[in-house]
Design a protein around this motif. Structure first.
Motif, PDB file in Angstrom:
ATOM      1  N   ALA A  75       0.815  -1.208   0.000  1.00  0.00           N
ATOM      2  CA  ALA A  75       0.000   0.000   0.000  1.00  0.00           C
ATOM      3  C   ALA A  75       0.855   1.266   0.000  1.00  0.00           C
ATOM      4  N   THR A  76       2.150   1.120   0.257  1.00  0.00           N
ATOM      5  CA  THR A  76       3.039   2.292   0.260  1.00  0.00           C
ATOM      6  C   THR A  76       3.595   2.499  -1.135  1.00  0.00           C
ATOM      7  N   ILE A  77       3.237   3.638  -1.756  1.00  0.00           N
ATOM      8  CA  ILE A  77       3.612   3.786  -3.153  1.00  0.00           C
ATOM      9  C   ILE A  77       4.812   4.663  -3.422  1.00  0.00           C
ATOM     10  N   ASP A  78       5.316   5.398  -2.406  1.00  0.00           N
ATOM     11  CA  ASP A  78       6.478   6.216  -2.736  1.00  0.00           C
ATOM     12  C   ASP A  78       7.687   5.322  -2.982  1.00  0.00           C
ATOM     13  N   PRO A  79       8.587   5.793  -3.868  1.00  0.00           N
ATOM     14  CA  PRO A  79       9.685   4.921  -4.290  1.00  0.00           C
ATOM     15  C   PRO A  79      10.501   4.432  -3.102  1.00  0.00           C
ATOM     16  N   HIS A  80      10.678   3.158  -3.032  1.00  0.00           N
ATOM     17  CA  HIS A  80      11.524   2.585  -1.982  1.00  0.00           C
ATOM     18  C   HIS A  80      11.971   1.215  -2.442  1.00  0.00           C
ATOM     19  N   TYR A  81      12.892   0.627  -1.712  1.00  0.00           N
ATOM     20  CA  TYR A  81      13.431  -0.655  -2.143  1.00  0.00           C
ATOM     21  C   TYR A  81      13.000  -1.766  -1.209  1.00  0.00           C
ATOM     22  N   HIS A  82      13.246  -2.983  -1.642  1.00  0.00           N
ATOM     23  CA  HIS A  82      12.823  -4.146  -0.862  1.00  0.00           C
ATOM     24  C   HIS A  82      13.963  -5.104  -0.613  1.00  0.00           C
ATOM     25  N   ILE A  83      13.805  -5.841   0.443  1.00  0.00           N
ATOM     26  CA  ILE A  83      14.813  -6.827   0.812  1.00  0.00           C
ATOM     27  C   ILE A  83      14.085  -8.098   1.208  1.00  0.00           C
ATOM     28  N   ARG A  84      14.603  -9.204   0.708  1.00  0.00           N
ATOM     29  CA  ARG A  84      13.939 -10.492   0.915  1.00  0.00           C
ATOM     30  C   ARG A  84      14.858 -11.409   1.701  1.00  0.00           C
ATOM     31  N   CYS A  85      14.293 -12.083   2.692  1.00  0.00           N
ATOM     32  CA  CYS A  85      15.101 -13.011   3.484  1.00  0.00           C
ATOM     33  C   CYS A  85      15.225 -14.340   2.751  1.00  0.00           C
ATOM     34  N   ASN A  86      16.445 -14.744   2.495  1.00  0.00           N
ATOM     35  CA  ASN A  86      16.694 -16.017   1.804  1.00  0.00           C
ATOM     36  C   ASN A  86      16.280 -17.208   2.636  1.00  0.00           C
ATOM     37  N   SER A  87      16.139 -17.005   3.918  1.00  0.00           N
ATOM     38  CA  SER A  87      15.844 -18.130   4.794  1.00  0.00           C
ATOM     39  C   SER A  87      14.342 -18.312   4.999  1.00  0.00           C
ATOM     40  N   CYS A  88      13.641 -17.249   5.417  1.00  0.00           N
ATOM     41  CA  CYS A  88      12.213 -17.418   5.684  1.00  0.00           C
ATOM     42  C   CYS A  88      11.332 -16.848   4.580  1.00  0.00           C
ATOM     43  N   GLY A  89      11.921 -16.137   3.629  1.00  0.00           N
ATOM     44  CA  GLY A  89      11.150 -15.655   2.481  1.00  0.00           C
ATOM     45  C   GLY A  89      10.411 -14.349   2.678  1.00  0.00           C
ATOM     46  N   LYS A  90      10.468 -13.774   3.879  1.00  0.00           N
ATOM     47  CA  LYS A  90       9.705 -12.534   4.071  1.00  0.00           C
ATOM     48  C   LYS A  90      10.336 -11.371   3.320  1.00  0.00           C
ATOM     49  N   VAL A  91       9.526 -10.390   3.012  1.00  0.00           N
ATOM     50  CA  VAL A  91       9.978  -9.211   2.265  1.00  0.00           C
ATOM     51  C   VAL A  91       9.762  -7.984   3.128  1.00  0.00           C
ATOM     52  N   ASP A  92      10.831  -7.218   3.363  1.00  0.00           N
ATOM     53  CA  ASP A  92      10.726  -5.979   4.122  1.00  0.00           C
ATOM     54  C   ASP A  92      11.026  -4.779   3.235  1.00  0.00           C
TER      55      ASP A  92
END
Lengths: 138, 138
Positions: A75-92
């Motif tokens: 729901a947050t549309i301003d430009p930002h980046y993402h990081i994914r955990c290789n272990s549990c798969g979550k995306v922050d």
DNA sequence: TTATGTGCAAAACATTTGCAGGAGT
DNA sequence: ACTCCTGCAAATGTTTTGCACATAA
């Protein structure tokens, strides 16, 4: 609810947007469906897909393609980046400066007219570091 | 063929790797299947998927997740970035400097141990600019 | 010889779509 | 009223998997 000119304000759309706004977890369409179904038990999965897609096209939410088999929504549309955990798969979300110059560099290096970019980091989240987990997720 | 210790050198694997090496187009699994089938008509699609997956895990090829519905594969494994045409959907390599510092910035900005990143640009390729095409592809 | 790989077909997922009835404007 | 939207179910598209046979080491 922000919307395109001829996009009707339906209960389904309001609730999908509200539920998506409540979380920071970048849910998949199916997870949104589960969240919404608690309030609208008869909603169809197709409706969720159709509306997430429409909202992403209108620019009122973001559709993420961050690896794994399913798309995710934010729901947050301003430009930002993402990081994914290789272990549990979550995306922050990751709170770092968005690189404005990089599009110019890329435009010079290619024959493309650049419209945008996204950067996806991957690594191990703090929880998984603490658990010493080594199970890898797609 | 580079490979993991107990990965057998089969005809199927050699040919998949050879065919992938011949193109610069980042083919999908199904496109690789079509290429390989010209030389090995009885190969199964499952074999192609299994081997592309194994090779990506071994690090001898790259599996790309660059949007759209299908994964794509690349025989060039040194770090580089990709750019996707919003109009025709093709994916090109982009010849620009890989950002080594960005992982450190991200590590400071997050609780993650950063293992890597990728940057995906999107825009309109030269062919589509010339055609003035406005058809958008997933 | 024997563990690993293959072809084939079916299964599993994720997503999209057709359609008849329902609801927003 | 008149579109547009929804629920439902079926269809589609991609990837994975079970299994009996084949083959590299």
């Amino acid at each position: 609810m922000e919307q395109l000119p001829n996009m009707r304000l339906t209960t389904q759309r309001q609730i999908i947007l509200e539920e998506l706004g409540k979380v920071t977890s970048h849910p998949t369409a199916n997870e949104v469906y589960d969240m919404v179904r608690k309030r609208l038990p008869r909603i169809g999965l197709g409706t969720v897909y159709r509306n997430l897609e429409l909202m992403a096209e209108s620019g009122i939410i973001l559709k993420l393609e961050v690896g794994g088999t399913q798309k995710r929504f934010d729901a947050t549309i301003d430009p930002h980046y993402h990081i994914r955990c290789n272990s549990c798969g979550k995306v922050d979300d990751i709170d770092m400066e968005v690189q404005p110059l990089i599009n110019q560099v890329a435009e010079k290096a290619s024959n493309y007219k650049i419209l945008g970019h996204h950067i996806e980091f991957h690594g191990i989240c703090q929880d998984c570091q603490e658990k010493n987990s080594d199970t890898t997720v797609n």
